[in-house]
Design a protein around this motif. Structure first.
Motif, PDB file in Angstrom:
ATOM      1  N   GLU A 187       0.826  -1.205   0.000  1.00 35.53           N
ATOM      2  CA  GLU A 187       0.000   0.000   0.000  1.00 35.53           C
ATOM      3  C   GLU A 187       0.860   1.256   0.000  1.00 35.53           C
ATOM      4  OE1 GLU A 187      -2.438  -3.282   1.874  1.00 35.53           O
ATOM      5  OE2 GLU A 187      -0.374  -2.643   1.840  1.00 35.53           O
ATOM      6  N   LYS A 188       1.976   1.225   0.754  1.00 40.21           N
ATOM      7  CA  LYS A 188       2.903   2.363   0.772  1.00 40.21           C
ATOM      8  C   LYS A 188       3.527   2.582  -0.606  1.00 40.21           C
ATOM      9  CE  LYS A 188       4.323   2.109   5.643  1.00 40.21           C
ATOM     10  NZ  LYS A 188       5.469   1.878   6.551  1.00 40.21           N
ATOM     11  N   ASN A 189       3.898   1.482  -1.266  1.00 38.19           N
ATOM     12  CA  ASN A 189       4.491   1.592  -2.601  1.00 38.19           C
ATOM     13  C   ASN A 189       3.503   2.202  -3.598  1.00 38.19           C
ATOM     14  OD1 ASN A 189       6.837   0.390  -1.657  1.00 38.19           O
ATOM     15  ND2 ASN A 189       6.265  -1.655  -2.325  1.00 38.19           N
ATOM     16  N   ILE A 190       2.245   1.813  -3.474  1.00 36.03           N
ATOM     17  CA  ILE A 190       1.213   2.347  -4.366  1.00 36.03           C
ATOM     18  C   ILE A 190       1.026   3.846  -4.129  1.00 36.03           C
ATOM     19  CG2 ILE A 190      -1.260   2.274  -4.917  1.00 36.03           C
ATOM     20  CD1 ILE A 190      -1.090  -0.761  -4.081  1.00 36.03           C
ATOM     21  N   ASN A 191       0.939   4.228  -2.859  1.00 39.66           N
ATOM     22  CA  ASN A 191       0.772   5.644  -2.527  1.00 39.66           C
ATOM     23  C   ASN A 191       1.949   6.461  -3.031  1.00 39.66           C
ATOM     24  OD1 ASN A 191      -0.579   7.868  -0.869  1.00 39.66           O
ATOM     25  ND2 ASN A 191       1.454   7.806   0.038  1.00 39.66           N
ATOM     26  N   SER A 192       3.166   5.922  -2.850  1.00 35.52           N
ATOM     27  CA  SER A 192       4.373   6.618  -3.298  1.00 35.52           C
ATOM     28  C   SER A 192       4.368   6.797  -4.817  1.00 35.52           C
ATOM     29  CB  SER A 192       5.618   5.822  -2.876  1.00 35.52           C
ATOM     30  OG  SER A 192       6.789   6.395  -3.403  1.00 35.52           O
ATOM     31  N   LEU A 193       3.888   5.779  -5.543  1.00 38.04           N
ATOM     32  CA  LEU A 193       3.802   5.854  -7.006  1.00 38.04           C
ATOM     33  C   LEU A 193       2.933   7.025  -7.447  1.00 38.04           C
ATOM     34  CD1 LEU A 193       3.948   4.751  -9.948  1.00 38.04           C
ATOM     35  CD2 LEU A 193       2.024   3.270  -9.338  1.00 38.04           C
ATOM     36  N   PHE A 194       1.742   7.118  -6.899  1.00 38.63           N
ATOM     37  CA  PHE A 194       0.822   8.176  -7.313  1.00 38.63           C
ATOM     38  C   PHE A 194       1.333   9.553  -6.901  1.00 38.63           C
ATOM     39  CE2 PHE A 194      -1.949   4.680  -8.138  1.00 38.63           C
ATOM     40  CZ  PHE A 194      -2.856   5.137  -9.071  1.00 38.63           C
ATOM     41  N   LYS A 254      -6.330  -6.058  -0.102  1.00 35.63           N
ATOM     42  CA  LYS A 254      -5.861  -4.763   0.410  1.00 35.63           C
ATOM     43  C   LYS A 254      -5.165  -3.959  -0.677  1.00 35.63           C
ATOM     44  CE  LYS A 254      -5.249  -6.112   5.258  1.00 35.63           C
ATOM     45  NZ  LYS A 254      -4.277  -6.287   6.372  1.00 35.63           N
ATOM     46  N   ARG A 255      -4.373  -4.648  -1.495  1.00 31.54           N
ATOM     47  CA  ARG A 255      -3.645  -3.975  -2.577  1.00 31.54           C
ATOM     48  C   ARG A 255      -4.619  -3.392  -3.598  1.00 31.54           C
ATOM     49  NH1 ARG A 255      -0.927  -7.970  -3.794  1.00 31.54           N
ATOM     50  NH2 ARG A 255      -1.980  -8.723  -5.659  1.00 31.54           N
ATOM     51  N   VAL A 256      -5.605  -4.188  -3.999  1.00 29.06           N
ATOM     52  CA  VAL A 256      -6.594  -3.710  -4.963  1.00 29.06           C
ATOM     53  C   VAL A 256      -7.375  -2.536  -4.380  1.00 29.06           C
ATOM     54  CG1 VAL A 256      -8.709  -4.308  -6.214  1.00 29.06           C
ATOM     55  CG2 VAL A 256      -6.811  -5.925  -6.135  1.00 29.06           C
ATOM     56  N   GLY A 257      -7.740  -2.634  -3.096  1.00 26.54           N
ATOM     57  CA  GLY A 257      -8.467  -1.541  -2.451  1.00 26.54           C
ATOM     58  C   GLY A 257      -7.683  -0.249  -2.455  1.00 26.54           C
ATOM     59  N   GLU A 258      -6.381  -0.337  -2.187  1.00 26.32           N
ATOM     60  CA  GLU A 258      -5.535   0.867  -2.188  1.00 26.32           C
ATOM     61  C   GLU A 258      -5.418   1.450  -3.591  1.00 26.32           C
ATOM     62  OE1 GLU A 258      -3.102   3.960  -0.894  1.00 26.32           O
ATOM     63  OE2 GLU A 258      -4.326   2.552   0.257  1.00 26.32           O
ATOM     64  N   PHE A 259      -5.241   0.588  -4.586  1.00 27.74           N
ATOM     65  CA  PHE A 259      -5.172   1.061  -5.972  1.00 27.74           C
ATOM     66  C   PHE A 259      -6.450   1.809  -6.350  1.00 27.74           C
ATOM     67  CE2 PHE A 259      -1.742  -2.017  -7.415  1.00 27.74           C
ATOM     68  CZ  PHE A 259      -0.913  -1.021  -7.887  1.00 27.74           C
ATOM     69  N   LEU A 260      -7.588   1.223  -6.033  1.00 24.30           N
ATOM     70  CA  LEU A 260      -8.859   1.835  -6.409  1.00 24.30           C
ATOM     71  C   LEU A 260      -9.076   3.166  -5.694  1.00 24.30           C
ATOM     72  CD1 LEU A 260     -11.178  -1.323  -6.530  1.00 24.30           C
ATOM     73  CD2 LEU A 260      -9.984  -0.183  -8.405  1.00 24.30           C
ATOM     74  N   GLN A 261      -8.662   3.243  -4.443  1.00 23.77           N
ATOM     75  CA  GLN A 261      -8.771   4.514  -3.721  1.00 23.77           C
ATOM     76  C   GLN A 261      -7.919   5.590  -4.375  1.00 23.77           C
ATOM     77  OE1 GLN A 261      -8.171   4.368   0.538  1.00 23.77           O
ATOM     78  NE2 GLN A 261      -9.339   2.475   0.742  1.00 23.77           N
ATOM     79  N   GLN A 262      -6.696   5.212  -4.764  1.00 22.63           N
ATOM     80  CA  GLN A 262      -5.798   6.177  -5.404  1.00 22.63           C
ATOM     81  C   GLN A 262      -6.369   6.627  -6.750  1.00 22.63           C
ATOM     82  OE1 GLN A 262      -3.117   7.672  -4.358  1.00 22.63           O
ATOM     83  NE2 GLN A 262      -2.761   6.565  -2.456  1.00 22.63           N
TER      84      GLN A 262
END
Length: 354
Positions: free
Chosen positions: A172-179, A210-218
């Motif tokens: 989730e941190k990696n996804i947030n950092s990407l965006f 959890k990963r998919v949920g974080e992606f969709l939120q972003q």
């Protein structure tokens, strides 16, 4: 964890176990270093080297404590440090055929950026990402890069290995950092390769959920606030992508990228053989012999046909032409990588969409 286990094993006199854990700790530290930049990267690399030295010296001399904070595999981290993206140098002119695909993408992603006033005049819907799906080797990644080139956008390619972590919460941190990184660019495209691995159907694995949920939120967050981000995805298995990812505002449009037709195969052959010494090579025959071949298959076929003439050229120090015989040998070795059953799966998926 590995470092503490190594110290405990060393104190107990279990040198083989201590060595193994020191090396595991070093491997983990190298991985963390690759995800870091600047002084933090240098510090982690130095620690990894010291851990390897400690492992190699077990039983030879006392093992010292590593200076500074313990080399925990889970140091402070706000997520992967994404490298500054570049604008690709591939245009639609470099892509064989796929005129319908290019037209759909142009209307959906390129024209809204180039002619926003026109879209406003006609009240034409914009926004949402595009999912490219189809057999492997059909040029989905090239298309994504060409879109970035056409709109002059920085291009971030994201694969499973870039995001997924065994540590709880790190994906989730990696996804947030990407965006957050992409949002800093004037215009950026985030391209999710192998989307089925990143947006897998939920309900089977809590980490995936959890990963998919974080992606969709972003994605939901940027689609309403940021105008400088475009979302693209590619997959060979669209039926494995979580359905929520395909809702409006996310990957709103799915575009099928088929195997190259005759015109596209001609383009691929002429491009691969341009400037190459040929004799009696009939492009029309090659086109008819390669029905069902992907772009990647044709590229490999041409490369194989060049091998023996190249070897002979080196051996005799002269220019040896490529002939149809070389292609016939290559055709025996390079067969279509996409079978008919797989193509039926895509037909079934397309029919279900309709």
């Amino acid at each position: 964890m590995y470092y503490e286990n190594a110290q405990a094993a060393y104190s107990a006199g279990n040198f083989p176990n201590a060595k193994r854990n020191f090396l595991l700790a070093a491997e983990t530290m190298y991985k963390l270093a690759k995800m870091s930049t600047g002084n933090l990267q240098k510090s982690r690399m130095d620690r990894a080297k010291r851990l390897i030295e400690m492992a190699e010296n077990i039983g030879k001399k006392p093992i010292p404590k590593v200076k500074g904070p313990e080399p925990s595999e889970k140091e402070e981290d706000t997520g992967k440090q994404w490298e500054t993206a570049e604008i690709p140098n591939i245009s639609f002119d470099d892509i064989a055929g796929l005129e319908d695909v290019k037209k759909a993408i142009t209307l959906r992603m390129i024209y809204p950026l180039k002619y926003p006033d026109k879209y406003k005049t006609y009240n034409k819907k914009t926004g949402g990402g595009v999912l490219l799906y189809g057999p492997p080797g059909t040029g989905k990644t090239m298309i994504a890069k060409a879109i970035a080139y056409e709109v002059n956008a920085k291009f971030y390619t994201v694969k499973c290995s870039d995001v997924i972590s065994k540590w709880v919460g790190d994906s989730e941190k990696n996804i947030n950092s990407l965006f957050e990184t992409a949002k800093k660019d004037d215009l950026a495209i985030i391209f999710f390769d192998e989307l089925d691995g990143l947006f897998g159907t939920r309900g089977k694995d809590i980490h995936n959920d959890k990963r998919v949920g974080e992606f969709l939120q972003q994605i939901d967050g940027f689609s309403g606030r940021s105008t400088n981000l475009l979302i693209l995805g590619a997959t060979n298995r669209p039926w494995d992508v979580d359905k929520a990812a395909l809702r409006p505002g996310r990957f709103s449009q799915s575009i099928y990228v088929p195997l190259p037709d005759e015109k596209a195969r001609e383009f691929l052959f002429r491009k691969s053989l341009e400037g190459v010494p040929l004799k009696d090579v009939n492009i029309e025959d090659l086109i008819s012999l390669t029905e069902g071949y992907s772009g990647a298959d044709i590229d490999e076929l041409c490369d194989r046909a060049k091998e023996q003439p190249l070897i002979d050229s080196i051996k005799h120090d002269s220019i040896i032409n490529i002939t149809m015989q070389d292609f016939k040998y290559a055709l025996k070795a390079v067969r279509p990588s996409v079978d008919k059953e797989s193509l039926k799966e895509y037909e079934k998926y397309i029919n279900n969409l309709g």
